[in-house]
Design a protein around this motif. Structure first.
Motif, PDB file in Angstrom:
ATOM      1  N   ALA A   1      20.224  39.670  33.654  1.00 56.26           N
ATOM      2  CA  ALA A   1      19.721  39.076  32.408  1.00 56.26           C
ATOM      3  C   ALA A   1      20.360  39.680  31.168  1.00 56.26           C
ATOM      4  O   ALA A   1      20.021  39.267  30.052  1.00 56.26           O
ATOM      5  CB  ALA A   1      18.203  39.263  32.336  1.00 56.26           C
ATOM      6  N   PHE A   2      21.290  40.604  31.350  1.00 52.04           N
ATOM      7  CA  PHE A   2      21.879  41.294  30.205  1.00 52.04           C
ATOM      8  C   PHE A   2      23.389  41.070  30.094  1.00 52.04           C
ATOM      9  O   PHE A   2      24.058  41.733  29.313  1.00 52.04           O
ATOM     10  CB  PHE A   2      21.578  42.797  30.301  1.00 52.04           C
ATOM     11  N   ASP A   3      23.911  40.153  30.901  1.00 47.86           N
ATOM     12  CA  ASP A   3      25.334  39.809  30.862  1.00 47.86           C
ATOM     13  C   ASP A   3      26.201  41.054  31.069  1.00 47.86           C
ATOM     14  O   ASP A   3      27.231  41.227  30.421  1.00 47.86           O
ATOM     15  CB  ASP A   3      25.677  39.134  29.535  1.00 47.86           C
ATOM     16  N   ALA A   4      25.791  41.889  31.997  1.00 51.99           N
ATOM     17  CA  ALA A   4      26.486  43.164  32.217  1.00 51.99           C
ATOM     18  C   ALA A   4      27.396  43.144  33.432  1.00 51.99           C
ATOM     19  O   ALA A   4      28.073  44.146  33.691  1.00 51.99           O
ATOM     20  CB  ALA A   4      25.469  44.293  32.377  1.00 51.99           C
ATOM     21  N   ILE A   5      27.453  42.060  34.184  1.00 52.56           N
ATOM     22  CA  ILE A   5      28.270  42.012  35.391  1.00 52.56           C
ATOM     23  C   ILE A   5      28.966  40.662  35.476  1.00 52.56           C
ATOM     24  O   ILE A   5      28.363  39.621  35.185  1.00 52.56           O
ATOM     25  CB  ILE A   5      27.402  42.283  36.647  1.00 52.56           C
ATOM     26  N   HIS A   6      30.259  40.701  35.854  1.00 53.14           N
ATOM     27  CA  HIS A   6      31.068  39.481  35.942  1.00 53.14           C
ATOM     28  C   HIS A   6      32.026  39.607  37.122  1.00 53.14           C
ATOM     29  O   HIS A   6      32.372  40.720  37.540  1.00 53.14           O
ATOM     30  CB  HIS A   6      31.854  39.241  34.654  1.00 53.14           C
ATOM     31  N   ILE A   7      32.473  38.477  37.642  1.00 58.65           N
ATOM     32  CA  ILE A   7      33.442  38.444  38.723  1.00 58.65           C
ATOM     33  C   ILE A   7      34.842  38.456  38.127  1.00 58.65           C
ATOM     34  O   ILE A   7      35.182  37.612  37.289  1.00 58.65           O
ATOM     35  CB  ILE A   7      33.260  37.201  39.612  1.00 58.65           C
ATOM     36  N   ASN A   8      35.654  39.405  38.555  1.00 54.58           N
ATOM     37  CA  ASN A   8      37.037  39.473  38.110  1.00 54.58           C
ATOM     38  C   ASN A   8      37.855  38.472  38.922  1.00 54.58           C
ATOM     39  O   ASN A   8      37.966  38.597  40.136  1.00 54.58           O
ATOM     40  CB  ASN A   8      37.584  40.886  38.315  1.00 54.58           C
TER      41      ASN A   8
ATOM     42  N   LYS B   1      26.467  47.702  28.771  1.00 53.11           N
ATOM     43  CA  LYS B   1      25.423  46.669  28.767  1.00 53.11           C
ATOM     44  C   LYS B   1      24.417  46.844  29.896  1.00 53.11           C
ATOM     45  O   LYS B   1      23.299  46.324  29.817  1.00 53.11           O
ATOM     46  CB  LYS B   1      26.056  45.281  28.871  1.00 53.11           C
ATOM     47  N   CYS B   2      24.806  47.545  30.953  1.00 57.67           N
ATOM     48  CA  CYS B   2      23.928  47.680  32.110  1.00 57.67           C
ATOM     49  C   CYS B   2      22.710  48.526  31.756  1.00 57.67           C
ATOM     50  O   CYS B   2      22.824  49.604  31.163  1.00 57.67           O
ATOM     51  CB  CYS B   2      24.693  48.316  33.276  1.00 57.67           C
TER      52      CYS B   2
ATOM     53  N   PRO C   1      13.478  50.863  33.085  1.00 56.86           N
ATOM     54  CA  PRO C   1      14.918  51.143  33.052  1.00 56.86           C
ATOM     55  C   PRO C   1      15.610  50.610  31.811  1.00 56.86           C
ATOM     56  O   PRO C   1      16.633  51.149  31.389  1.00 56.86           O
ATOM     57  CB  PRO C   1      15.429  50.453  34.318  1.00 56.86           C
ATOM     58  N   VAL C   2      15.064  49.569  31.224  1.00 58.24           N
ATOM     59  CA  VAL C   2      15.701  48.991  30.028  1.00 58.24           C
ATOM     60  C   VAL C   2      15.446  49.882  28.814  1.00 58.24           C
ATOM     61  O   VAL C   2      16.361  50.197  28.043  1.00 58.24           O
ATOM     62  CB  VAL C   2      15.178  47.570  29.786  1.00 58.24           C
TER      63      VAL C   2
ATOM     64  N   VAL D   1      23.380  53.577  36.387  1.00 59.40           N
ATOM     65  CA  VAL D   1      24.208  52.400  36.140  1.00 59.40           C
ATOM     66  C   VAL D   1      24.508  51.751  37.485  1.00 59.40           C
ATOM     67  O   VAL D   1      24.641  52.427  38.510  1.00 59.40           O
ATOM     68  CB  VAL D   1      25.520  52.783  35.411  1.00 59.40           C
ATOM     69  N   ALA D   2      24.591  50.433  37.488  1.00 61.28           N
ATOM     70  CA  ALA D   2      24.914  49.708  38.715  1.00 61.28           C
ATOM     71  C   ALA D   2      26.365  49.952  39.091  1.00 61.28           C
ATOM     72  O   ALA D   2      27.259  49.910  38.244  1.00 61.28           O
ATOM     73  CB  ALA D   2      24.650  48.214  38.532  1.00 61.28           C
TER      74      ALA D   2
END
Length: 339
Positions: free
Chosen positions: A153-160, A172-173, A76-77, A101-102
């Protein structure tokens, strides 16, 4: 001094003997490895994320070289371009796969899903999910402790911090699926990646009935089925009080967005369709006379009638003599004698 010298010589001889033994053992039990594995490993992105199903890129390279059919293997990467290059190098056919994409399927923000209690335990979604429902009345929504953020591992998700929900950066995903496995509530899904990061999906996974959903979250799916009725492509199904949009059938027509009464269907990267004004109902047409019925004849002019003659008085019949008089006996008066 001699004792020390003998000790050094003995150790040297033992080391040489051990090296000779290990050499012959290695030659006896050595395993031949295909040199193409090293080349394929170099062609892989080297993320070692485990999204391909193997522990690392080395395991993926070994499987690609040894298997005759690699249609089920996908990185997938690296994506489709990477797999095409590897397949061309190995002389095999690789299956094409659409980019994904997630997607976070939860719309219960802090405003729409109020907190009912406070959690003072370990700040982990896995731990909190195993202990109790959560800080809200919804047993299906996001817990917001960030296990998915740690797994990426790709810094593609964060908590708002404003909404308390995770947000995915589609640029980034890599669709490695690490966040999907890390979420205990299973609200993260790998969905088709549309051009310009467009998307239409149901941001809810609750299977409760409508009344219970509305008490817990104002943005939940109540399973009314209006979206399913308006979809002309058969992309929406309602099962277990929950609507689901199939990304392979969806054509991004956006009709379902306006039909959702709770706003559970989320639209990304596009403007919603303008809502059509509700026109008043047309008055009912008057009932027409049946065809078999003849039309009423035209009204004739009224004929003037002559004045009626005065009615003659009724003839009075003569009364019959009363029978009583006839029946009464006549009284006779006797003459009085004179003296």
């Amino acid at each position: 001094m001699q004792v020390l010298l003998y000790t050094i010589l003995t150790l040297c001889v033992l080391g040489i003997l051990a090296a000779v033994v290990l050499y012959f053992v290695a030659q006896k039990f050595r395993v031949e490895e295909d040199p193409r594995i090293d080349e394929v490993e170099k062609m892989l992105p080297g993320a070692n994320c485990g999204g391909c199903g193997f522990a690392g890129c080395r395991g993926m390279a070994d499987a690609l070289v040894k298997r005759d059919d690699i249609s089920e293997l996908f990185c997938p990467v690296g994506g489709g371009d990477c797999m095409k290059a590897i397949a061309a190098y190995l002389g095999k056919a690789a299956a094409e796969k659409q980019p994904e994409v997630a997607t976070v399927r939860c719309g219960g923000t802090c405003e729409k899903r109020p907190r009912t209690n406070d959690y003072n335990g370990v700040r982990s979604c896995a731990v909190a999910s195993s202990l109790y429902v959560g800080e809200t009345a919804c047993a299906f929504g996001c817990l917001g402790f960030g296990d998915c953020v740690v797994a990426c591992a790709f810094d593609a998700i964060h908590i708002n911090p404003a909404t308390g929900l995770p947000e995915v950066d589609p640029e980034k995903c890599t669709a490695c699926g690490a966040c999907v496995k890390a979420c205990p509530r299973m609200i993260i899904e790998l969905r088709k990646k549309w051009p310009k990061n467009r998307a239409v999906y149901v941001s809810c996974v609750s299977k409760e009935k409508g009344a219970a959903v509305m008490k817990a979250c104002k943005a939940g799916c109540i399973g009314c089925g209006k979206c399913e009725k308006v979809c002309t492509f058969g992309a929406i199904t309602v099962e277990n009080n929950l609507a689901y949009i199939d990304p392979q059938k969806c054509k991004l027509c956006r009709k379902c967005v306006n039909e959702c009464p709770t706003g559970a269907i989320r639209l990304v990267g596009m403007d919603p369709l303008p809502k059509e004004p509700k026109t008043p109902a047309a008055p009912a047409a008057p009932k027409t006379a049946p065809a078999a019925e003849k039309p009423a004849p035209a009204a004739k002019e009224p004929v003037k009638e002559a004045p009626a003659a005065p009615k003659a008085a009724p003839a009075v019949k003569p009364e019959a003599p009363k029978a009583v008089e006839a029946a009464e006996p006549k009284q006779t008066v006797a003459p009085v004698e004179k003296s």
